[in-house]
Motif scaffolding. Structure first.
Motif, short mmCIF file in Angstrom:
data_model
loop_
_atom_site.label_atom_id
_atom_site.label_comp_id
_atom_site.label_asym_id
_atom_site.label_seq_id
_atom_site.Cartn_x
_atom_site.Cartn_y
_atom_site.Cartn_z
N GLU A 106 61.16 39.30 31.65
CA GLU A 106 60.03 40.07 32.13
C GLU A 106 58.76 39.30 31.81
O GLU A 106 58.71 38.55 30.83
CB GLU A 106 60.00 41.47 31.51
CG GLU A 106 60.03 41.49 29.99
CD GLU A 106 60.21 42.90 29.45
OE1 GLU A 106 60.42 43.81 30.26
OE2 GLU A 106 60.15 43.07 28.22
N ARG A 107 57.77 39.46 32.66
CA ARG A 107 56.51 38.75 32.48
C ARG A 107 55.66 39.41 31.40
O ARG A 107 55.56 40.63 31.34
CB ARG A 107 55.72 38.74 33.78
CG ARG A 107 56.40 38.00 34.91
CD ARG A 107 56.09 36.53 34.88
NE ARG A 107 56.72 35.82 36.00
CZ ARG A 107 56.76 34.50 36.09
NH1 ARG A 107 56.23 33.76 35.16
NH2 ARG A 107 57.35 33.93 37.13
N GLN A 108 55.07 38.58 30.56
CA GLN A 108 54.13 39.11 29.57
C GLN A 108 52.89 39.62 30.30
O GLN A 108 52.41 39.00 31.24
CB GLN A 108 53.73 38.01 28.59
CG GLN A 108 52.93 38.49 27.40
CD GLN A 108 52.64 37.34 26.46
OE1 GLN A 108 52.29 36.24 26.89
NE2 GLN A 108 52.77 37.59 25.17
N GLU A 109 52.40 40.77 29.88
CA GLU A 109 51.24 41.37 30.53
C GLU A 109 50.05 40.41 30.49
O GLU A 109 49.73 39.83 29.45
CB GLU A 109 50.88 42.68 29.85
CG GLU A 109 49.81 43.47 30.57
CD GLU A 109 49.54 44.82 29.90
OE1 GLU A 109 48.63 45.51 30.39
OE2 GLU A 109 50.22 45.15 28.92
N ARG A 110 49.43 40.23 31.64
CA ARG A 110 48.25 39.37 31.80
C ARG A 110 48.54 37.92 31.39
O ARG A 110 47.68 37.21 30.90
CB ARG A 110 47.06 39.91 30.99
CG ARG A 110 46.57 41.26 31.49
CD ARG A 110 45.23 41.59 30.86
NE ARG A 110 45.30 41.60 29.40
CZ ARG A 110 45.69 42.63 28.67
NH1 ARG A 110 46.04 43.76 29.25
NH2 ARG A 110 45.72 42.55 27.36
N LYS A 112 51.50 34.33 31.97
CA LYS A 112 52.57 33.71 32.74
C LYS A 112 53.84 33.55 31.93
O LYS A 112 54.87 33.15 32.46
CB LYS A 112 52.11 32.33 33.24
CG LYS A 112 50.96 32.40 34.24
CD LYS A 112 50.61 31.02 34.74
CE LYS A 112 49.49 31.08 35.77
NZ LYS A 112 49.14 29.72 36.27
N ARG A 114 57.29 34.06 30.25
CA ARG A 114 58.48 34.85 30.61
C ARG A 114 59.23 35.24 29.34
O ARG A 114 59.67 34.37 28.59
CB ARG A 114 59.37 34.05 31.56
CG ARG A 114 58.63 33.60 32.82
CD ARG A 114 59.57 32.97 33.82
NE ARG A 114 60.23 31.77 33.31
CZ ARG A 114 61.17 31.08 33.97
NH1 ARG A 114 61.54 31.47 35.18
NH2 ARG A 114 61.71 30.02 33.45
#
Length: 227
Positions: A106-110, A112, A114
């Protein structure tokens, strides 16, 4: 090209029959057996010689593995290679693979970055035909399950690494037909241990103990190989 199973989680239609490892690797590059392929960079198949006496099964590719297309080339791979050498197993003589061949994240908020996300039972089950084919072709003397995901893929969802690690277990012959599916027991042995990433996640006080436990469990596999 065949489509996925009724729930979108089945790699079996993509696995060619009577294929060698090279052909399996080529076919796996086009696997659409579960939704993980949509976001992953590529399939990360196993590496090593078909004559390998020991197969090391991890969880899934990490970020670096996903980018480079090889298993255990990131920080956890460095821990594994060092532990194997200390336990008396030549890393170059092992076949290394994962229970799940695509990177789940899942992408870290704000950002790039992973972030690794553990595969679920449906994804483990969907990918099992690839692992089953690898094991049938290699027919290893010893399989090392690195962590809970590998153990569940090989022994079923009731597997607990904390309860079953470090002891020789009968090696199931996987039938590739879903989670825990097997045809019986093979001639080889299975040894479970923690995933090398668990060493990296441990705090400073516990890291040395976690690493020593990994080396000890791999030592069990080394003694089995020596007969």
């Amino acid at each position: 090209m065949p489509g996925p199973g009724p729930e979108g989680y089945d790699a079996a239609p993509f696995v060619p029959e009577k294929a060698d490892l090279r052909r399996l690797r080529e076919a796996a590059a086009g696997c659409r057996g579960c939704p993980l392929y949509r976001d992953a960079t590529q399939t990360v198949f196993g590496t090593g010689e078909p004559s390998a006496r020991v197969v090391l099964v991890g969880e899934q590719p990490g970020d670096q593995e996903d980018r480079r297309g090889e298993p255990f080339v990131g920080p956890a791979g460095g821990v594994l290679k060092r532990a194997l050498a200390e336990a008396g197993i030549d890393p170059a003589e092992a076949y290394v693979t994962n229970a799940v061949k695509h990177f789940k994240f899942e992408r870290q908020e704000r950002g790039k970055r992973r972030i690794h996300k553990a595969p679920g039972l449906r994804e483990i089950s969907a990918c099992k035909p690839w692992l089953a084919s690898e094991l049938r072709l290699i027919d290893p003397e010893v399989v090392v399950a690195l962590g809970a995901t590998a153990g569940k893929s090989l022994l079923g969802p009731s597997f607990r690494v904390t309860q079953q690690r470090g002891v020789p277990l009968p090696l199931p012959v996987p039938d590739g037909a879903g989670e825990g599916g097997q045809e019986g027991e093979g001639a080889g042995a299975l040894v479970a241990t923690i995933h090398p990433s668990a060493v990296l996640r441990a705090d400073a006080a516990a890291r040395a103990e976690a690493y020593a436990g990994l080396v000890s469990d791999l030592g069990v596999a080394a003694r089995l190989l020596r007969g």
